[in-house]
Design a protein around this motif. Sequence first.
Motif, PDB file in Angstrom:
ATOM      1  N   PRO A 234       0.826  -1.210   0.000  1.00 25.62           N
ATOM      2  CA  PRO A 234       0.000   0.000   0.000  1.00 25.62           C
ATOM      3  C   PRO A 234       0.856   1.254   0.000  1.00 25.62           C
ATOM      4  N   VAL A 235       0.285   2.321  -0.508  1.00 28.27           N
ATOM      5  CA  VAL A 235       0.947   3.622  -0.530  1.00 28.27           C
ATOM      6  C   VAL A 235       0.220   4.512   0.473  1.00 28.27           C
ATOM      7  N   GLU A 236       0.981   5.171   1.321  1.00 30.56           N
ATOM      8  CA  GLU A 236       0.367   6.038   2.337  1.00 30.56           C
ATOM      9  C   GLU A 236      -0.123   7.332   1.694  1.00 30.56           C
ATOM     10  N   ILE A 237      -1.237   7.825   2.198  1.00 29.62           N
ATOM     11  CA  ILE A 237      -1.779   9.092   1.711  1.00 29.62           C
ATOM     12  C   ILE A 237      -1.031  10.241   2.383  1.00 29.62           C
ATOM     13  N   ASP A 238      -1.035  11.385   1.723  1.00 30.09           N
ATOM     14  CA  ASP A 238      -0.460  12.585   2.324  1.00 30.09           C
ATOM     15  C   ASP A 238      -1.452  13.733   2.142  1.00 30.09           C
ATOM     16  N   ALA A 239      -1.048  14.935   2.466  1.00 32.86           N
ATOM     17  CA  ALA A 239      -1.943  16.098   2.411  1.00 32.86           C
ATOM     18  C   ALA A 239      -2.410  16.425   0.992  1.00 32.86           C
ATOM     19  N   HIS A 240      -1.744  15.881  -0.017  1.00 31.78           N
ATOM     20  CA  HIS A 240      -2.085  16.191  -1.410  1.00 31.78           C
ATOM     21  C   HIS A 240      -2.764  15.041  -2.148  1.00 31.78           C
ATOM     22  N   THR A 241      -2.975  13.907  -1.483  1.00 31.03           N
ATOM     23  CA  THR A 241      -3.579  12.751  -2.136  1.00 31.03           C
ATOM     24  C   THR A 241      -5.062  13.013  -2.372  1.00 31.03           C
ATOM     25  N   THR A 242      -5.486  12.823  -3.619  1.00 30.39           N
ATOM     26  CA  THR A 242      -6.882  13.085  -3.973  1.00 30.39           C
ATOM     27  C   THR A 242      -7.613  11.808  -4.373  1.00 30.39           C
ATOM     28  N   CYS A 243      -8.916  11.868  -4.245  1.00 27.96           N
ATOM     29  CA  CYS A 243      -9.793  10.777  -4.647  1.00 27.96           C
ATOM     30  C   CYS A 243      -9.883  10.750  -6.169  1.00 27.96           C
ATOM     31  N   ASP A 244      -9.778   9.580  -6.733  1.00 27.06           N
ATOM     32  CA  ASP A 244      -9.825   9.426  -8.186  1.00 27.06           C
ATOM     33  C   ASP A 244     -11.189   9.810  -8.767  1.00 27.06           C
ATOM     34  N   LEU A 245     -12.256   9.613  -8.008  1.00 26.22           N
ATOM     35  CA  LEU A 245     -13.603   9.862  -8.541  1.00 26.22           C
ATOM     36  C   LEU A 245     -14.032  11.316  -8.485  1.00 26.22           C
ATOM     37  N   ASP A 246     -13.676  12.015  -7.406  1.00 25.71           N
ATOM     38  CA  ASP A 246     -14.223  13.363  -7.257  1.00 25.71           C
ATOM     39  C   ASP A 246     -13.190  14.425  -6.912  1.00 25.71           C
ATOM     40  N   GLY A 247     -11.926  14.055  -6.812  1.00 30.40           N
ATOM     41  CA  GLY A 247     -10.873  15.034  -6.551  1.00 30.40           C
ATOM     42  C   GLY A 247     -10.775  15.522  -5.120  1.00 30.40           C
ATOM     43  N   MET A 248     -11.575  14.963  -4.212  1.00 29.66           N
ATOM     44  CA  MET A 248     -11.519  15.381  -2.811  1.00 29.66           C
ATOM     45  C   MET A 248     -10.178  15.000  -2.203  1.00 29.66           C
ATOM     46  N   LEU A 249      -9.674  15.845  -1.301  1.00 32.98           N
ATOM     47  CA  LEU A 249      -8.444  15.529  -0.579  1.00 32.98           C
ATOM     48  C   LEU A 249      -8.757  14.494   0.490  1.00 32.98           C
ATOM     49  N   LEU A 250      -8.102  13.355   0.453  1.00 32.98           N
ATOM     50  CA  LEU A 250      -8.391  12.276   1.386  1.00 32.98           C
ATOM     51  C   LEU A 250      -8.160  12.678   2.830  1.00 32.98           C
ATOM     52  N   SER A 251      -7.114  13.433   3.096  1.00 34.33           N
ATOM     53  CA  SER A 251      -6.775  13.790   4.477  1.00 34.33           C
ATOM     54  C   SER A 251      -7.780  14.747   5.110  1.00 34.33           C
TER      55      SER A 251
END
Length: 186
Positions: free
Chosen positions: A45-62
Amino acid sequence: MNEVTHPLHRTLRHPLQRRTLLLAPLLTLALAACGRDEQASPVGPVEIDAHTTCDLDGMLLSDYAGPKGQIHYVGQAQPVFFCDTVELFNTLLRPEQVKPLRAVYVQDMGLADWDQPHGHWFEAKDGFFVLGSKRHGSMGATVASFVREDRARAFMKDWGGHLLRYSEIKADMVDLSGGALHDGRM
């Protein structure tokens, strides 16, 4: 046709050209094997960071609570991220989902902080999932993910819902056609 006028013979006069023709099928097989090796080789797995976005809607995961997901596709160097497990399962269970998968990871909500989940990724196919709880993720009602069944059951005591295994989750359980699409107030 004599040997001198045969088109293939004219093309392959030089020994290097003949070797290239003989090596081409071997190279094709080797490249095909690389694809199989990629599919078979483990990917973490790859850890999310402050810039990681959702592929479907562009929301920031964090920016959002609740379990996250990631899909690793064959032939793609980076995973596709989802801000909610409902989106992840909706994507996986769509009939048009035909891309070959290397791995699917979700977060263990028995260990991760619900409000700011980081880390604690595990292979989704090995998990226990709680559907229909009162606990919400970034998209509202979510599918809480757990590595261990006892932690999933403890979550159900506090938040309700029912327990499912990965293979028991069906497309109609993770339908994304509601929400804003059917909200008459918008």
